[in-house]
Design a protein around this motif. Structure first.
Motif, PDB file in Angstrom:
ATOM      1  N   ILE A  59     -20.411  19.088  -5.554  1.00  0.00           N
ATOM      2  CA  ILE A  59     -19.813  20.428  -5.553  1.00  0.00           C
ATOM      3  C   ILE A  59     -20.040  21.002  -4.156  1.00  0.00           C
ATOM      4  O   ILE A  59     -21.107  20.778  -3.570  1.00  0.00           O
ATOM      5  N   ALA A  60     -19.086  21.757  -3.630  1.00  0.00           N
ATOM      6  CA  ALA A  60     -19.259  22.326  -2.285  1.00  0.00           C
ATOM      7  C   ALA A  60     -20.354  23.398  -2.286  1.00  0.00           C
ATOM      8  O   ALA A  60     -20.337  24.307  -3.116  1.00  0.00           O
ATOM      9  N   ALA A  61     -21.295  23.251  -1.357  1.00  0.00           N
ATOM     10  CA  ALA A  61     -22.350  24.249  -1.177  1.00  0.00           C
ATOM     11  C   ALA A  61     -22.912  24.079   0.233  1.00  0.00           C
ATOM     12  O   ALA A  61     -22.538  23.130   0.936  1.00  0.00           O
ATOM     13  N   GLY A  62     -23.776  24.994   0.634  1.00  0.00           N
ATOM     14  CA  GLY A  62     -24.514  24.864   1.890  1.00  0.00           C
ATOM     15  C   GLY A  62     -23.629  24.609   3.092  1.00  0.00           C
ATOM     16  O   GLY A  62     -22.595  25.255   3.270  1.00  0.00           O
ATOM     17  N   SER A  63     -24.026  23.622   3.911  1.00  0.00           N
ATOM     18  CA  SER A  63     -23.333  23.415   5.190  1.00  0.00           C
ATOM     19  C   SER A  63     -21.898  22.908   4.991  1.00  0.00           C
ATOM     20  O   SER A  63     -21.041  23.156   5.833  1.00  0.00           O
ATOM     21  N   LEU A  64     -21.626  22.197   3.895  1.00  0.00           N
ATOM     22  CA  LEU A  64     -20.241  21.742   3.667  1.00  0.00           C
ATOM     23  C   LEU A  64     -19.339  22.934   3.366  1.00  0.00           C
ATOM     24  O   LEU A  64     -18.217  23.036   3.885  1.00  0.00           O
ATOM     25  N   ALA A  65     -19.843  23.848   2.549  1.00  0.00           N
ATOM     26  CA  ALA A  65     -19.066  25.045   2.204  1.00  0.00           C
ATOM     27  C   ALA A  65     -18.757  25.837   3.475  1.00  0.00           C
ATOM     28  O   ALA A  65     -17.614  26.263   3.693  1.00  0.00           O
ATOM     29  N   SER A  66     -19.762  26.002   4.366  1.00  0.00           N
ATOM     30  CA  SER A  66     -19.530  26.748   5.620  1.00  0.00           C
ATOM     31  C   SER A  66     -18.558  26.000   6.522  1.00  0.00           C
ATOM     32  O   SER A  66     -17.622  26.593   7.068  1.00  0.00           O
ATOM     33  N   ARG A  67     -18.784  24.690   6.686  1.00  0.00           N
ATOM     34  CA  ARG A  67     -18.003  23.900   7.640  1.00  0.00           C
ATOM     35  C   ARG A  67     -16.533  23.867   7.269  1.00  0.00           C
ATOM     36  O   ARG A  67     -15.656  23.935   8.125  1.00  0.00           O
TER      37      ARG A  67
END
Ligand code: TMP
Ligand code: ASP
Length: 240
Positions: free
Chosen positions: A96-104
């Motif tokens: 699930i998208a979270a953390g640095s992937l969500a920001s990037r």
């Protein structure tokens, strides 16, 4: 097993030699850091919780055919492990998208991903563990093509096993970080830890965060969240 010379001190663990040259002792600390060491603190009881959760999950994985460095839990915070040469990659698996992937990628946290995402970071504190791909890894000899194949295969299998297992405890596995090492034989085994420090765990029903994001983001209730994961995985009598 006697504790020998300190070989390595990381942010959350110390590693000692033992009287067996093939075995190391890992000692988990309550120290917590985030953002490449910029944020520092203590999470009371974290050493015990992370030691026990890691050992439990490593044994679950071993029982399903994943080789790990785990040998024996020695105390609340100390564990005997096989000596390995750590492959300098943080292997990140995301459901699930979270953390640095969500920001990037500009995705709201919690966005479902059509498929599992596998990422690698080069383990290098000075550089802040930069994201790398297969080409970078082969270009600068961080691992061989063959090693990468084994690592990716294990990482995806570990995701399947842990996702199912944790779901049974009411925990959704959002993403996590693994490290692998090599035995003297050349065989690759899972090393390091699998804990609320290195995974995102969300309560399946409420979505509540039960991991280190509570510390990173100053959400409060850090110790309670870590204790809750331990309790769900190992039962109510394991916190003392
Ligand atoms: P990220 O979203 O910050 O890249 O983190 C992805 C996952 O990896 C998350 O479960 C936390 C874990 N992680 C570590 O264990 N150590 C690290 O240094 C980082 C950056 C992430
Ligand atoms: N543990 C890492 C650090 O101390 C990063 C993190 O988990 O957020 O920098």
């Amino acid at each position: 097993m006697k504790r020998g010379e300190l070989v390595y001190e990381g942010k959350a663990k110390k590693v000692f030699r033992t009287d067996d040259e093939n075995l190391f002792m890992v000692s988990y600390k309550d120290d917590a850091t985030a953002f490449n060491g910029a944020k520092k603190g203590t999470i009371r009881g974290k050493g015990l919780v992370n030691n026990r959760i890691t050992n439990h999950l490593m044994q679950v994985l071993e029982s399903k055919g994943i080789p790990t460095h785990f040998v024996e839990q020695l105390s609340d915070t100390d564990t005997l492990v096989k000596k390995v040469l750590i492959i300098p990659l943080e292997v990140i698996v995301r459901n699930i998208a979270a953390g640095s992937l969500a920001s990037r990628l500009g995705l709201p946290e919690g966005t479902r991903l059509n498929r599992t995402v596998l990422e690698y970071c080069y383990k290098n504190d000075e550089l802040g563990d930069p994201l790398v791909n297969d080409y970078h890894i082969l270009a600068i000899n961080l691992a061989t093509q063959e090693d990468l194949g084994v690592i990716a295969d294990y990482a995806l299998k570990i995701n399947d096993i842990l996702r199912d297992y944790l779901e049974g405890a009411g925990i959704r596995l959002i993403d996590f970080k693994l490290e692998f090492g090599k035995l003297p034989s050349g065989a690759i085994v899972l090393a390091d830890e699998i804990s609320p420090d290195t995974c995102r765990f969300w309560d399946t029903r409420t979505g509540e965060k039960l991991d280190k994001d509570r510390f990173r983001r100053d959400l409060g209730g850090v110790e309670t969240a870590y204790g809750e994961v331990l309790k769900r995985l190992l039962g109510p009598d394991t916190t003392h």
